[in-house]
Design a protein around this motif. Sequence first.
Motif, PDB file in Angstrom:
ATOM      1  N   UNK A   9       0.860  -1.184   0.000  1.00 34.95           N
ATOM      2  CA  UNK A   9       0.000   0.000   0.000  1.00 34.95           C
ATOM      3  C   UNK A   9       0.891   1.227   0.000  1.00 34.95           C
ATOM      4  N   UNK A  10       0.583   2.181  -0.870  1.00 35.46           N
ATOM      5  CA  UNK A  10       1.298   3.450  -0.905  1.00 35.46           C
ATOM      6  C   UNK A  10       0.306   4.551  -0.559  1.00 35.46           C
ATOM      7  N   UNK A  11       0.575   5.269   0.539  1.00 40.40           N
ATOM      8  CA  UNK A  11      -0.301   6.351   0.960  1.00 40.40           C
ATOM      9  C   UNK A  11       0.367   7.672   0.586  1.00 40.40           C
ATOM     10  N   UNK A  12      -0.250   8.418  -0.310  1.00 38.98           N
ATOM     11  CA  UNK A  12       0.314   9.680  -0.734  1.00 38.98           C
ATOM     12  C   UNK A  12       0.325  10.674   0.408  1.00 38.98           C
ATOM     13  N   UNK A  13       1.234  11.618   0.306  1.00 38.34           N
ATOM     14  CA  UNK A  13       1.475  12.596   1.352  1.00 38.34           C
ATOM     15  C   UNK A  13       0.228  13.379   1.746  1.00 38.34           C
ATOM     16  N   UNK A  14       0.276  14.001   2.918  1.00 32.94           N
ATOM     17  CA  UNK A  14      -0.816  14.830   3.405  1.00 32.94           C
ATOM     18  C   UNK A  14      -1.208  15.825   2.325  1.00 32.94           C
ATOM     19  N   UNK A  15      -2.450  15.711   1.871  1.00 25.49           N
ATOM     20  CA  UNK A  15      -2.940  16.491   0.736  1.00 25.49           C
ATOM     21  C   UNK A  15      -4.026  17.428   1.229  1.00 25.49           C
ATOM     22  N   UNK A  16      -3.813  18.718   1.024  1.00 20.23           N
ATOM     23  CA  UNK A  16      -4.650  19.735   1.650  1.00 20.23           C
ATOM     24  C   UNK A  16      -6.042  19.793   1.052  1.00 20.23           C
ATOM     25  N   UNK A  17      -7.008  20.030   1.925  1.00 18.01           N
ATOM     26  CA  UNK A  17      -8.402  20.158   1.518  1.00 18.01           C
ATOM     27  C   UNK A  17      -8.757  21.595   1.143  1.00 18.01           C
ATOM     28  N   UNK A  18      -7.839  22.525   1.374  1.00 21.08           N
ATOM     29  CA  UNK A  18      -8.030  23.927   0.987  1.00 21.08           C
ATOM     30  C   UNK A  18      -6.654  24.566   0.900  1.00 21.08           C
ATOM     31  N   UNK A  19      -6.518  25.688   0.199  1.00 18.53           N
ATOM     32  CA  UNK A  19      -5.200  26.339   0.135  1.00 18.53           C
ATOM     33  C   UNK A  19      -4.661  26.686   1.520  1.00 18.53           C
ATOM     34  N   UNK A  20      -5.535  27.127   2.418  1.00 18.04           N
ATOM     35  CA  UNK A  20      -5.125  27.491   3.772  1.00 18.04           C
ATOM     36  C   UNK A  20      -4.776  26.272   4.617  1.00 18.04           C
ATOM     37  N   UNK A  21      -5.142  25.090   4.142  1.00 21.49           N
ATOM     38  CA  UNK A  21      -4.883  23.869   4.878  1.00 21.49           C
ATOM     39  C   UNK A  21      -3.522  23.256   4.611  1.00 21.49           C
ATOM     40  N   UNK A  22      -2.729  23.902   3.771  1.00 22.43           N
ATOM     41  CA  UNK A  22      -1.384  23.387   3.485  1.00 22.43           C
ATOM     42  C   UNK A  22      -0.420  23.709   4.634  1.00 22.43           C
ATOM     43  N   UNK A  23       0.516  22.807   4.873  1.00 19.30           N
ATOM     44  CA  UNK A  23       1.573  23.086   5.831  1.00 19.30           C
ATOM     45  C   UNK A  23       2.483  24.172   5.263  1.00 19.30           C
ATOM     46  N   UNK A  24       2.844  24.020   4.000  1.00 13.21           N
ATOM     47  CA  UNK A  24       3.689  24.998   3.319  1.00 13.21           C
ATOM     48  C   UNK A  24       3.100  25.274   1.943  1.00 13.21           C
ATOM     49  N   UNK A  25       3.648  26.284   1.288  1.00 12.24           N
ATOM     50  CA  UNK A  25       3.176  26.609  -0.059  1.00 12.24           C
ATOM     51  C   UNK A  25       3.586  25.545  -1.073  1.00 12.24           C
TER      52      UNK A  25
ATOM     53  N   UNK B 285      -3.379   4.787  -1.799  1.00 12.89           N
ATOM     54  CA  UNK B 285      -4.164   5.551  -0.835  1.00 12.89           C
ATOM     55  C   UNK B 285      -3.727   6.998  -0.795  1.00 12.89           C
ATOM     56  N   UNK B 286      -4.538   7.822  -0.161  1.00 11.15           N
ATOM     57  CA  UNK B 286      -4.208   9.233  -0.002  1.00 11.15           C
ATOM     58  C   UNK B 286      -4.641   9.680   1.382  1.00 11.15           C
ATOM     59  N   UNK B 287      -3.845  10.549   1.976  1.00 10.72           N
ATOM     60  CA  UNK B 287      -4.163  11.134   3.271  1.00 10.72           C
ATOM     61  C   UNK B 287      -4.624  12.574   3.029  1.00 10.72           C
ATOM     62  N   UNK B 288      -5.835  12.907   3.475  1.00 14.40           N
ATOM     63  CA  UNK B 288      -6.346  14.260   3.282  1.00 14.40           C
ATOM     64  C   UNK B 288      -6.274  15.011   4.604  1.00 14.40           C
ATOM     65  N   UNK B 289      -5.927  16.310   4.523  1.00 13.14           N
ATOM     66  CA  UNK B 289      -5.517  16.995   5.743  1.00 13.14           C
ATOM     67  C   UNK B 289      -5.766  18.492   5.681  1.00 13.14           C
TER      68      UNK B 289
END
Length: 409
Positions: free
Chosen positions: A83-99, A128-132
């Motif tokens: 299983x490969x889980x893609x990195x934390x993927x933002x649900x909104x632009x403001x939800x990103x850790x970094x730009x 898989x994907x992780x949404x954050x």
Amino acid sequence: MEQQHKISEYVKPWTIPKNFGSVGRAINTTSRPQLFSPITIKDMTMKNRIAVSPMCQYSCNDGFMNDWHLVHLGAFAKGGAGLIILEATATSPEGRISYGDSGLWKDEQMEPLKRVIDFCKIFGPRMGIQIAHAGRKASTEPPFLGHRKQGIPFDDPKGWKVVGPSEVAWDENSQVPHELSISEIKTVINDFKNTARRALQCGFDFLEIHGAHGYLISSFLSPCSNKRTDEYGGDFNGRIKLLLDIVREVRTVWPSSKPLSVRLSCVEWVKDGWQLNDTVRLAKILENMDVDILDCSSGGNSSNQHIVGGPLYQMPFAQEVKNNTNKLYTMGVGLVNKAHEAESCIAENKCDIVAVGRAFLRDPYWPIHVANDLDCDVDVPLQYAFIDKRMMAHLHGKDIFDLKKPGNH
């Protein structure tokens, strides 16, 4: 005029044959290490119990994945991950850790994700994907630029205003977050729902909601960062409400036939913070809300944390959840580096899936090398097996190519 041709006319899809027993003897599955036994959760069957943990690459522009991610994740697919889980993927632009974070807040971001998924699936892993939502830990520079602990001010062109459950900054170098209103919380919940819908359309097999490491959901769970007195704060039931509301809405678009995971920081590593008994209490609620997997991590919500690390240091959290729930599968993480360590986690029933991060960065073919250490036959890309005579001999029990013969290159 010379006829013009599109690249797509030359680059055609291809099929790589399955490699188990494709040239030599049949694979013996009766005495395989348990780490390499398949597992089926809902409609997803993994060929082994090894998952690639979500690992942020901070290499996107406006949330769009690119060739870096194709090569980065494609190597893990060729390397034998189940299983490969893609990195934390933002649900909104403001939800990103970094730009530089990955995003799935708009439909246009789906196409490059599909490209990655389609390539990786050739080699047999589930995707898989992780949404954050990063919450109060958002608006930072990519850590490899040397500013890991310093947030970007909201009035900087590269930054934005961060949000959280309360006006409590993560540390003295971070912005004081804007306290989300009830209507803004509803928008956050809807963003998770819409991102889950897009993930389904992309073709992911597995979805994970990121509720760990001090990001938005995690900060709502903890009494250290959530000082609210309304329905989303106060006691345990108030502090878990955001996560439960997100799970409910996500399940309206993410089919019940597909596995849903939640990642939690099982302990906060501070005296008055979120504790393991809180995790077990929440896990019992989540398993009755059609959550299938609890991904058991820790820490990240407090700059005052004191983590006691070491090999398998977080595995007891997964085992505790597993021992105290009826239906939940658990994913164990935390400095899993060696073959016997990973095998013991499954063989001793500490967890159902072992998620590995750093070891994969050091060695994308970690599962193949672990299998070799455990004397186990596994799937290897034919292109590489043809090049390495010794690998092919190991796979099939004999040398099927004599590289000294003319024509064998």
